[in-house]
Design a protein around this motif. Structure first.
Motif, PDB file in Angstrom:
ATOM      1  N   THR A 593     -18.146  13.927  -8.123  1.00 55.15           N
ATOM      2  CA  THR A 593     -18.190  12.662  -6.729  1.00 55.15           C
ATOM      3  C   THR A 593     -17.332  11.647  -7.287  1.00 55.15           C
ATOM      4  O   THR A 593     -17.125  11.728  -8.797  1.00 55.15           O
ATOM      5  N   LEU A 594     -15.760  11.287  -6.577  1.00 53.37           N
ATOM      6  CA  LEU A 594     -14.883  10.769  -7.461  1.00 53.37           C
ATOM      7  C   LEU A 594     -14.444   9.815  -7.508  1.00 53.37           C
ATOM      8  O   LEU A 594     -14.652   9.189  -5.614  1.00 53.37           O
ATOM      9  N   THR A 595     -14.117   8.651  -7.776  1.00 55.34           N
ATOM     10  CA  THR A 595     -13.314   7.607  -7.255  1.00 55.34           C
ATOM     11  C   THR A 595     -11.600   7.246  -7.438  1.00 55.34           C
ATOM     12  O   THR A 595     -10.963   7.524  -9.024  1.00 55.34           O
ATOM     13  N   ALA A 596     -11.321   6.882  -6.889  1.00 57.04           N
ATOM     14  CA  ALA A 596      -9.587   5.968  -6.931  1.00 57.04           C
ATOM     15  C   ALA A 596      -9.558   4.413  -6.344  1.00 57.04           C
ATOM     16  O   ALA A 596     -10.372   3.690  -5.439  1.00 57.04           O
ATOM     17  N   SER A 597      -8.881   4.259  -6.194  1.00 59.69           N
ATOM     18  CA  SER A 597      -8.108   3.315  -5.384  1.00 59.69           C
ATOM     19  C   SER A 597      -7.134   3.129  -4.553  1.00 59.69           C
ATOM     20  O   SER A 597      -6.075   3.555  -4.482  1.00 59.69           O
ATOM     21  N   VAL A 598      -7.272   1.905  -3.340  1.00 58.62           N
ATOM     22  CA  VAL A 598      -5.801   1.955  -2.558  1.00 58.62           C
ATOM     23  C   VAL A 598      -5.285   0.854  -2.413  1.00 58.62           C
ATOM     24  O   VAL A 598      -6.374   0.235  -2.385  1.00 58.62           O
ATOM     25  N   ARG A 599      -4.120   0.800  -2.054  1.00 58.73           N
ATOM     26  CA  ARG A 599      -3.176  -0.541  -2.126  1.00 58.73           C
ATOM     27  C   ARG A 599      -1.866  -0.518  -0.995  1.00 58.73           C
ATOM     28  O   ARG A 599      -1.739   0.474  -0.279  1.00 58.73           O
ATOM     29  N   VAL A 600      -2.205  -1.682  -0.760  1.00 59.47           N
ATOM     30  CA  VAL A 600      -1.276  -1.431   0.628  1.00 59.47           C
ATOM     31  C   VAL A 600       0.112  -0.915   0.543  1.00 59.47           C
ATOM     32  O   VAL A 600       0.600  -0.144   1.399  1.00 59.47           O
ATOM     33  N   THR A 601       0.535  -0.758  -1.041  1.00 65.36           N
ATOM     34  CA  THR A 601       1.946   0.314  -1.388  1.00 65.36           C
ATOM     35  C   THR A 601       2.024   1.272  -1.139  1.00 65.36           C
ATOM     36  O   THR A 601       2.895   1.462  -0.560  1.00 65.36           O
ATOM     37  N   ASP A 602       0.809   2.006  -0.760  1.00 71.69           N
ATOM     38  CA  ASP A 602       0.518   3.040  -0.732  1.00 71.69           C
ATOM     39  C   ASP A 602       1.077   3.947   0.569  1.00 71.69           C
ATOM     40  O   ASP A 602       2.021   5.001   1.147  1.00 71.69           O
ATOM     41  N   VAL A 603       1.232   3.065   1.289  1.00 74.33           N
ATOM     42  CA  VAL A 603       1.847   3.348   2.755  1.00 74.33           C
ATOM     43  C   VAL A 603       3.355   2.554   2.620  1.00 74.33           C
ATOM     44  O   VAL A 603       3.726   1.412   2.483  1.00 74.33           O
ATOM     45  N   GLU A 604       4.475   3.635   2.131  1.00 76.03           N
ATOM     46  CA  GLU A 604       6.397   3.362   1.324  1.00 76.03           C
ATOM     47  C   GLU A 604       6.799   2.707   2.703  1.00 76.03           C
ATOM     48  O   GLU A 604       7.332   1.645   2.305  1.00 76.03           O
ATOM     49  N   ASN A 605       5.899   2.937   4.195  1.00 73.11           N
ATOM     50  CA  ASN A 605       7.448   2.383   5.091  1.00 73.11           C
ATOM     51  C   ASN A 605       7.076   1.050   5.227  1.00 73.11           C
ATOM     52  O   ASN A 605       7.007   0.517   6.225  1.00 73.11           O
ATOM     53  N   MET A 606       5.609   0.190   4.782  1.00 73.49           N
ATOM     54  CA  MET A 606       5.179  -1.391   4.917  1.00 73.49           C
ATOM     55  C   MET A 606       5.671  -2.865   4.993  1.00 73.49           C
ATOM     56  O   MET A 606       5.038  -2.960   6.045  1.00 73.49           O
ATOM     57  N   ALA A 607       5.981  -2.680   4.209  1.00 77.73           N
ATOM     58  CA  ALA A 607       7.545  -3.815   4.342  1.00 77.73           C
ATOM     59  C   ALA A 607       7.957  -3.800   6.091  1.00 77.73           C
ATOM     60  O   ALA A 607       8.310  -4.960   6.699  1.00 77.73           O
ATOM     61  N   GLN A 608       8.313  -2.825   6.313  1.00 85.06           N
ATOM     62  CA  GLN A 608       9.391  -2.344   7.640  1.00 85.06           C
ATOM     63  C   GLN A 608       8.485  -2.893   8.987  1.00 85.06           C
ATOM     64  O   GLN A 608       9.064  -3.488   9.074  1.00 85.06           O
ATOM     65  N   ILE A 609       7.769  -1.826   8.425  1.00 81.25           N
ATOM     66  CA  ILE A 609       6.144  -2.240   9.508  1.00 81.25           C
ATOM     67  C   ILE A 609       6.315  -3.762  10.193  1.00 81.25           C
ATOM     68  O   ILE A 609       5.809  -3.998  10.968  1.00 81.25           O
ATOM     69  N   ALA A 610       6.040  -4.574   8.645  1.00 79.14           N
ATOM     70  CA  ALA A 610       5.794  -5.875   8.346  1.00 79.14           C
ATOM     71  C   ALA A 610       6.616  -6.861   9.631  1.00 79.14           C
ATOM     72  O   ALA A 610       6.021  -7.325   9.814  1.00 79.14           O
TER      73      ALA A 610
END
Length: 774
Positions: A593-610
């Motif tokens: 069983t593994l753990t990781a984290s996710v963040r907004v910057t995982d989505v490369e184009n997020m600033a463009q979408i926002a």
């Protein structure tokens, strides 16, 4: 001041942005700057030899202590990923490689920005290049024609190199630069995507294999529609064509996954299983009847049928009745050494003995055009063209593998353009650069080896292979993640992956064997799907991890919708292609069983979408957990998964409406790709000055304010689909309307989640106008 190029060979080292990538570069390796052929950046690597041959292996330099990921053909048809840190880790038949390094050009410290260097082995004239490593940690260029009569002693543009700080931009810029230079293929962004991609589909393959019948097609469509997930596109896979019937003892042909590899096509029309029996003597096409029934009785919009690039697995039968004019001749495949060094193939074993009926390249357009014209006359909208890479093994006597492949692809695309106006083509078993760099029109490509419902080793590596292959393939075509079974232990895992893949969504369920609860997370009642906007690819922090083998990494795949981003997280550990056993196998029976984290910057184009003015804060919604979290800029959310588990995180940019009111549209909460339902978000500030709050109002007071305050703004949404729809609002909204009708909603002051129910629209692809006053 001397301006040094970003890519150069200096003192026997290949230096990129000040960092040495390769050492010990031999004297016969030639570097040509991209500007020499009209490109803005990048460089080409070439090589010279003392003698002309049809196959050369040129050492290019030593790679050590730098992380890389590559896509290589583990068997003739398909690529998968491999990660490593030195030259000997680079497999045979590597067609794409990305290397990570630090930029030391500005200081002596190793703290500059990360630089990503992409290596693209190319086609030059009649020759095709691939990369491979050797025991001395050298990366080699394998240059071959596939025809002993086609020789050379040099190639100046064998590998293209491009580098920069954003890996996704570097890959895209590299492929676009090569497109401009080669002029033999077209980038995905310029291609017409066929319409079936936005509709749910059913394929007959894993339901019936080659035993498919007209009755089976009817049963499958009826069965899925009855559960509220009507298929709008249909693929009639292998099993509909006229092929020669050989007694088994005579044919001695190998059979794998239900395909008869030595059998040849004997006609372009459907076989007896699909022929229509009429009471009068009228000739009625059975295939036309099946297509008409599918469209009229089951409201299918698009019907595709399967055929091999050579016609059938064993090609076309020489001098078959009515097919004499194709000048078919028996040809015997010769597999390249690189492919032979990876996984042997039962298809090739069979064809090496029996031969393949190869339509003459000058007649192959006539073959495709007559086949496709007949299919179009039956109402067929497109074709799934399979077994494509067989052509590379048949280049002897035809100018080599590149020449023959290009002849076939040009003929195929010309026929598709003439007969299927929606660009109706899915490419399959086609992961060779001979074909990829010859595709000007085809817009959909199967992105990994098959979905194998009965092979436990296949499910995790299927997901990770598609994601990594898409880094390369997604620049040329829209990747297709393949069909899957909705009633299967790994069904949710596969379904969630396809939701984040930006791909077609289709199943191959046997009639009656369905999980409709799962399918309704993918398919709306009108048969449409919420398809993400881009090819789904691994996040930046996953590029050089090995989520199939390292025992520590989860795979994260990012994509965007029109107004949000999505990250799918998958535990893919425990299985992969093994270079020792030369097959896909389970190497860890009980992955951790593994753990990781996710963040907004995982989505490369997020600033463009926002859009402009976004401060980086977001709302994140977890599909499986159901949790809604307000995520400040830079913060992350942990995720823990067992093998074959997944989670989907939807990142919705937070809109600051006033000092104390913020808002985010999440989407359809019960769909895998929740945010795909939100088509548009607009904020209209009220003209009347709202009451002022200091931003410290308690949630209880905020909730009790109700209709006593004037609205600060009206948020207008356009939303597709039906069911539970969620938005985040830092204050309880005052009013909500759907299609101008006031609608009840619930509001959770602890999380800020507002939920309402969207009704089932009467029109297909309908966008509900939703207005929320806050």
């Amino acid at each position: 001041m001397t301006v040094t190029p970003n890519i150069s060979i200096s003192d026997g080292n290949l230096v990129v942005h000040g960092k040495t990538i390769l050492t010990g570069v031999p004297d016969n390796i030639i570097l040509t700057p991209g500007n020499g052929v009209g490109l803005v950046a990048g460089a080409f690597i070439g090589a010279t030899a003392s003698h002309s041959k049809s196959l050369h292996v040129f050492p290019m330099g030593v790679l050590e202590d730098l992380r890389f990921m590559c896509c290589f053909r583990f068997k003739l048809w398909w690529m998968t990923q491999r990660m490593g840190t030195c030259g000997k880790d680079v497999p045979l038949e590597t067609q794409f490689m990305l290397v990570e390094s630090k930029d030391n050009s500005e200081s002596d410290q190793d703290d500059g920005p990360t630089i990503y260097t992409v290596f693209l082995p190319l086609l030059e004239g009649q020759f095709r290049s691939a990369l491979q490593g050797n025991e001395n940690n050298e990366i080699e260029i394998c240059l071959e024609s596939g025809d002993n009569a086609v020789e050379t002693n040099q190639g100046l543009y064998l590998v293209y190199i491009h580098a920069g700080p954003n890996p996704f931009e570097v890959i895209s810029q590299a492929v676009k630069a090569v497109e401009k230079y080669m002029q033999t293929f077209t980038h995905r962004e310029k291609k017409k995507l066929p319409s079936f991609l936005d509709w749910f589909g059913w394929c007959t393959w894993d339901a019936f294999y080659t035993d498919v019948t007209a009755e089976g097609v009817d049963e499958g469509l009826k069965s899925l529609s009855a559960g509220g997930t009507p298929p709008k596109f249909l693929i009639i896979d292998d099993g509909w064509q006229q092929i020669e019937n050989k007694p088994k003892e005579e044919s001695n042909c190998s059979v794998q996954e239900g395909a008869q590899f030595a059998s040849r096509l004997t006609g372009i029309k459907e076989n007896s299983k699909f022929q229509k029996k009429c009471q009068n003597s009228e000739q009625v096409s059975g295939l036309k009847h099946v297509v008409d029934e599918s469209k009229q009785n089951h409201n299918v919009k698009y019907v595709y049928v399967w055929h091999a690039l050579a016609g059938y697995w064993g090609g076309v039968k020489p001098a078959a009745d009515g097919m004499e004019h194709y000048d078919t001749a028996l040809a015997y495949p010769a597999t390249s050494p690189g492919v032979m060094g990876n996984q042997p193939d039962i298809v090739m074993d069979s064809l090496a003995v029996h031969g393949l009926g190869l339509v003459h390249p000058k007649k192959v357009f006539n073959f495709y055009n007559e086949l496709h014209a007949y299919l179009a006359s039956c109402g067929v909208d497109g074709v799934k063209v399979d077994v494509q890479n067989i052509i590379e093994t048949l280049g002897a006597g035809h100018g080599g593998r590149v020449s023959l492949t290009r002849s076939y692809h040009q003929a195929l695309e010309a026929s598709i353009a003439r007969n299927f106006p929606d660009n109706g083509c899915i490419s399959c078993m086609c992961h060779n650069t001979d074909g990829i760099y010859s595709s000007k029109q085809t817009a959909v490509i199967r992105a990994s080896d098959d979905y194998y419902p009965r092979d436990p080793a296949s499910h995790t590596i299927h997901i990770s292979s598609v994601a990594y292959n898409t880094l390369f393939l997604g620049e040329f075509m829209q990747p297709d993640w393949d069909m899957f079974h909705s009633l299967h232990p790994a069904a949710e895992y596969h379904g969630a992956a396809r939701a984040v893949g930006g791909c077609a969504i289709y199943v191959s369920d046997k009639p009656g064997n369905h999980n409709f609860d799962l399918l309704r997370k993918l398919v709306l009642p009108d048969g449409s799907v919420l398809r993400a906007q881009l090819p789904g690819r691994p996040t930046r922090d996953c590029l050089f991890a090995d989520p199939a083998r390292d025992g520590t990494s989860l795979l994260k795949v990012w994509n965007v919708n029109k107004c949000s981003g999505v990250v799918g997280v998958f535990n893919c550990q425990g299985a992969g292609w093994c270079k020792i056993t030369k097959k896909t196998r389970i190497h860890d029976e009980s992955p951790s069983t593994l753990t990781a984290s996710v963040r907004v910057t995982d989505v490369e184009n997020m600033a463009q979408i926002a859009g402009a003015g976004w401060n980086g804060d977001a709302i994140v919604y977890g599909h499986r957990s159901g949790e809604v979290v307000r995520l400040p800029k830079g913060a992350s959310v942990p995720v823990t998964l067992k093998v074959l588990e997944y989670e989907l995180f939807h990142f919705c940019p937070l809109k600051e409406i006033s000092s104390n009111i913020s808002f985010a549209a999440i989407g359809l909460l019960d769909m895998f790709n929740s945010g795909g339902a939100v088509e548009n978000v607009e904020v209209h500030m009220s003209e009347k000055k709202p009451e002022l709050f200091d931003g410290e109002v308690s949630s209880e007071l905020t909730s009790s304010l109700g209709d006593t305050r004037s609205p600060t703004a009206t948020i207008s949404l356009k939303v597709r689909g039906c069911g539970r729809f969620g938005i985040y609002s830092s204050q309880r909204p005052l009013k909500c309307t759907v299609g101008s009708i006031q609608t009840d909603f619930t509001y959770d002051s602890a999380t800020g989640l507002m939920t309402m129910t969207l009704p089932v629209p009467e029109e297909e692809m309908y966008g509900w106008p939703v207005e929320i006053q806050v």
